[in-house]
Design a protein around this motif. Structure first.
Motif, mmCIF file in Angstrom:
data_model
loop_
_atom_site.group_PDB
_atom_site.id
_atom_site.type_symbol
_atom_site.label_atom_id
_atom_site.label_comp_id
_atom_site.label_asym_id
_atom_site.label_seq_id
_atom_site.Cartn_x
_atom_site.Cartn_y
_atom_site.Cartn_z
ATOM 1 N N LEU A 92 0.827 -1.204 0.000
ATOM 2 C CA LEU A 92 0.000 0.000 0.000
ATOM 3 C C LEU A 92 0.863 1.256 0.000
ATOM 4 N N ALA A 93 0.487 2.204 -0.854
ATOM 5 C CA ALA A 93 1.053 3.552 -0.791
ATOM 6 C C ALA A 93 0.063 4.398 0.016
ATOM 7 N N PRO A 94 0.269 4.527 1.323
ATOM 8 C CA PRO A 94 -0.784 5.059 2.189
ATOM 9 C C PRO A 94 -1.048 6.548 2.044
ATOM 10 N N ASP A 95 -0.093 7.293 1.519
ATOM 11 C CA ASP A 95 -0.253 8.741 1.430
ATOM 12 C C ASP A 95 -0.733 9.201 0.059
ATOM 13 N N GLU A 96 -0.736 8.303 -0.911
ATOM 14 C CA GLU A 96 -1.245 8.666 -2.236
ATOM 15 C C GLU A 96 -2.765 8.684 -2.222
ATOM 16 N N THR A 97 -3.347 9.536 -3.041
ATOM 17 C CA THR A 97 -4.801 9.636 -3.122
ATOM 18 C C THR A 97 -5.280 9.295 -4.527
ATOM 19 N N PHE A 98 -6.557 8.965 -4.607
ATOM 20 C CA PHE A 98 -7.210 8.759 -5.898
ATOM 21 C C PHE A 98 -8.679 9.119 -5.746
ATOM 22 N N THR A 99 -9.298 9.445 -6.840
ATOM 23 C CA THR A 99 -10.729 9.738 -6.856
ATOM 24 C C THR A 99 -11.467 8.538 -7.422
ATOM 25 N N VAL A 100 -12.492 8.087 -6.708
ATOM 26 C CA VAL A 100 -13.182 6.862 -7.087
ATOM 27 C C VAL A 100 -13.949 7.072 -8.394
ATOM 28 N N ASP A 101 -13.573 6.271 -9.385
ATOM 29 C CA ASP A 101 -14.226 6.257 -10.691
ATOM 30 C C ASP A 101 -14.925 4.900 -10.838
ATOM 31 N N PRO A 102 -16.245 4.873 -10.873
ATOM 32 C CA PRO A 102 -16.918 3.569 -10.981
ATOM 33 C C PRO A 102 -16.428 2.727 -12.151
ATOM 34 N N ALA A 103 -16.018 3.356 -13.239
ATOM 35 C CA ALA A 103 -15.557 2.607 -14.413
ATOM 36 C C ALA A 103 -14.283 1.823 -14.126
ATOM 37 N N ALA A 104 -13.546 2.193 -13.075
ATOM 38 C CA ALA A 104 -12.289 1.511 -12.746
ATOM 39 C C ALA A 104 -12.489 0.336 -11.799
ATOM 40 N N LEU A 105 -13.712 0.073 -11.382
ATOM 41 C CA LEU A 105 -13.961 -1.010 -10.436
ATOM 42 C C LEU A 105 -14.026 -2.354 -11.148
ATOM 43 N N GLN A 106 -13.638 -3.395 -10.432
ATOM 44 C CA GLN A 106 -13.673 -4.756 -10.963
ATOM 45 C C GLN A 106 -15.010 -5.456 -10.669
ATOM 46 N N HIS A 107 -15.861 -4.862 -9.833
ATOM 47 C CA HIS A 107 -17.167 -5.466 -9.561
ATOM 48 C C HIS A 107 -17.941 -5.628 -10.867
ATOM 49 N N ARG A 108 -18.778 -6.662 -10.938
ATOM 50 C CA ARG A 108 -19.542 -6.878 -12.173
ATOM 51 C C ARG A 108 -20.444 -5.688 -12.481
ATOM 52 N N ASN A 109 -21.092 -5.145 -11.439
ATOM 53 C CA ASN A 109 -21.957 -3.977 -11.615
ATOM 54 C C ASN A 109 -21.311 -2.800 -10.894
ATOM 55 N N ARG A 110 -20.924 -1.802 -11.659
ATOM 56 C CA ARG A 110 -20.061 -0.750 -11.128
ATOM 57 C C ARG A 110 -20.887 0.391 -10.536
ATOM 58 N N VAL A 111 -21.676 0.000 -9.546
ATOM 59 C CA VAL A 111 -22.468 0.953 -8.769
ATOM 60 C C VAL A 111 -21.791 1.099 -7.416
ATOM 61 N N THR A 112 -21.512 2.323 -7.000
ATOM 62 C CA THR A 112 -20.801 2.505 -5.738
ATOM 63 C C THR A 112 -21.237 3.767 -5.024
ATOM 64 N N ALA A 113 -21.379 3.658 -3.724
ATOM 65 C CA ALA A 113 -21.684 4.825 -2.892
ATOM 66 C C ALA A 113 -20.474 5.744 -2.729
ATOM 67 N N TYR A 114 -19.306 5.287 -3.168
ATOM 68 C CA TYR A 114 -18.089 6.068 -2.997
ATOM 69 C C TYR A 114 -17.711 6.870 -4.244
ATOM 70 N N ALA A 115 -18.544 6.852 -5.255
ATOM 71 C CA ALA A 115 -18.217 7.530 -6.521
ATOM 72 C C ALA A 115 -17.870 8.991 -6.268
ATOM 73 N N GLY A 116 -16.744 9.418 -6.842
ATOM 74 C CA GLY A 116 -16.321 10.808 -6.743
ATOM 75 C C GLY A 116 -15.590 11.176 -5.473
ATOM 76 N N ARG A 117 -15.499 10.251 -4.516
ATOM 77 C CA ARG A 117 -14.802 10.558 -3.264
ATOM 78 C C ARG A 117 -13.300 10.420 -3.471
ATOM 79 N N THR A 118 -12.533 11.275 -2.843
ATOM 80 C CA THR A 118 -11.078 11.179 -2.871
ATOM 81 C C THR A 118 -10.628 10.400 -1.647
ATOM 82 N N LEU A 119 -9.901 9.308 -1.877
ATOM 83 C CA LEU A 119 -9.485 8.409 -0.806
ATOM 84 C C LEU A 119 -7.967 8.331 -0.745
ATOM 85 N N HIS A 120 -7.455 8.128 0.453
ATOM 86 C CA HIS A 120 -6.035 7.843 0.660
ATOM 87 C C HIS A 120 -5.800 6.331 0.595
#
Length: 446
Positions: free
Chosen positions: A387-415
């Motif tokens: 894990l790179a704990p200090d790097e951030t990313f913005t949640v893009d549903p299209a980047a998820l591996q789940h079969r159905n890319r629906v997420t409550a975290y869409a658009g959130r910036t996470l560490h």
């Protein structure tokens, strides 16, 4: 570590003794030594120098609805385990419902195992189910290697998995206690749910009122009483009501064999921020208010809540309608659980060692897998997340591996960016690229 085949070196390795610079030796998929950082690398061993990225034990997620077979369009072993690997999870235990058939007989367990066998990118085990009419199947399922038994105390949402009334709960729990098994429970009281206002529609406030805290509180109090009476082991699933914490703490102090989990969405999302009509946030029990969330974090810190798991419960996008009363209730979280929890944990002053304790060490212990999983220590499986704990990313549903890319975290910036995931000394995911499935099917061993 003279016979090591692989050495992973990092300035930050999370071990049971704390975080330190170390070199971790691996032979035949097992950790054989945790050495000082500068320890010489044996001849013939491959060195993976991770620099300042953190090496932590692969996460163990004991609450996942894979839905395969039968509702594979919702999720499946291939997609669920890829999503897990992308999120640093190396072991999951599959819930017995939302698949067809549910895991309520040995025959149904075998069906699930056959489907999973060639599709699992990570290690997979199975919970059995406790239904009103399958008490006779509980011991055979236990002997076949399920890790315990899931029961609902209120309607589950699928007809093939009915809930237990109080007398049925007592019968099932007595049978499970007879072989010292584990009952894991969706604890909401159906009478309190029936008495709550049921308005329907898109307003999240109306949905929240329809799943009141006292439904959880009452069901948990009844469960604790039954466990105390029978000397049974019970586990409270997806706790969302902080009002139940005093009962749980008192039960633990009294020696009742009860453990408790909560979920990333209860720890990172709040009722105040859920938009009306946004049923990607719907789950049962529901996401509650910020003040409630603060108390859940306190209970994690003091040990009243034992662990954090996803309750990954996906569906097809069409079932996530804007009417909270009819939309499917479930949040997809496998790929994002580690960064979501870490983002909020660091904001509240917790360290990655805390996150590992909640999401790997204690979940492995809950499932009885702690002889092999949940820690970077000699004798354990060489399952790792980098894990790179200090790097951030913005949640893009299209980047998820789940079969159905629906997420409550869409658009959130996470560490926290998961660089790579390792299963028994093999890198199974690196920078979003995956190997062919390497996972094994796990059974309870004691």
């Amino acid at each position: 570590m003279s016979d090591a085949e692989l050495v992973l070196r990092s300035t930050r390795v999370i071990t049971p003794e704390g975080t330190r610079a170390a070199s971790v030796a691996v032979t035949d998929g097992t950790i054989t030594a945790v050495q000082p950082y500068e320890a010489p690398v044996p001849g013939g061993a491959r060195l993976e120098d991770l620099g300042d990225d953190v090496l932590l034990p692969g996460l163990v997620d004991t609450h996942v609805h894979v839905n395969d077979p039968g509702r594979t369009e919702w999720e499946g072993f291939w997609t669920a385990t890829r999503a897990a690997a992308a999120g640093g999870i190396t072991t999951l235990i599959d819930m017995p419902l939302n698949s067809l058939p549910p895991t309520t007989t040995v025959g149904h367990l075998r069906t699930k195992q056959r489907v999973a066998a060639d599709q699992a990118h990570i290690d997979v085990g199975f919970w059995g189910g406790a239904l009103p009419d399958n008490v006779k199947d509980l011991r055979p399922l236990h002997e076949a290697g399920v890790f315990g038994f899931k029961a609902f105390l209120s309607p589950s949402g699928v007809d093939e998995f009915p809930h237990l009334g109080q007398e049925q709960l007592a019968r099932s729990l007595a049978e499970i206690a007879a072989f010292d098994g584990l009952l894991i429970v969706h604890a909401e009281d159906p009478h309190h749910l029936a008495a709550a206002p049921q308005h329907g529609g898109p307003r999240y406030a109306d949905f929240l009122a329809s799943r009141p805290r006292d439904a959880e509180d009452t069901a948990i109090a009844h469960l604790v009483d039954q466990a105390k009476r029978l000397g049974a082991r019970v586990h409270v699933l997806h706790l969302s009501s902080s009002d139940a914490l005093p009962v749980i703490a008192a039960a633990k102090a009294d020696g009742v064999r009860v453990t408790v989990e909560t979920c990333p969405h209860y720890l990172t999302l709040t009722a105040e921020e859920v938009p009306d009509g946004a049923s990607e946030f719907k789950c049962c029990p529901p996401i509650r208010e910020a003040a409630n969330q603060d108390l859940l974090w306190q209970a994690l810190a003091d040990g009243t809540i034992d662990c954090v798991v996803t309750d990954h419960s996906p569906s097809t996008a069409d079932l996530k309608t804007d009417d909270f009363s009819t939309a499917w209730g479930g949040i997809s979280g496998l790929q994002l659980s580690l960064p979501a929890v870490w983002t909020e944990a660091r904001r509240r002053g917790h360290g990655l060692d805390d996150v590992v304790r909640w999401m790997s060490t204690r979940t492995a212990r809950l499932a009885g897998l702690d002889a092999r999983k949940g820690a970077i220590a000699p004798g354990r499986d060489a399952d790792f997340a980098v894990l790179a704990p200090d790097e951030t990313f913005t949640v893009d549903p299209a980047a998820l591996q789940h079969r159905n890319r629906v997420t409550a975290y869409a658009g959130r910036t996470l560490h926290g960016v998961v660089r790579s995931t390792w299963l028994r000394g093999r890198r199974i995911m690196a920078d979003g690229e995956f190997t062919e499935p390497k996972g094994r099917l796990l059974t309870r061993t004691h």
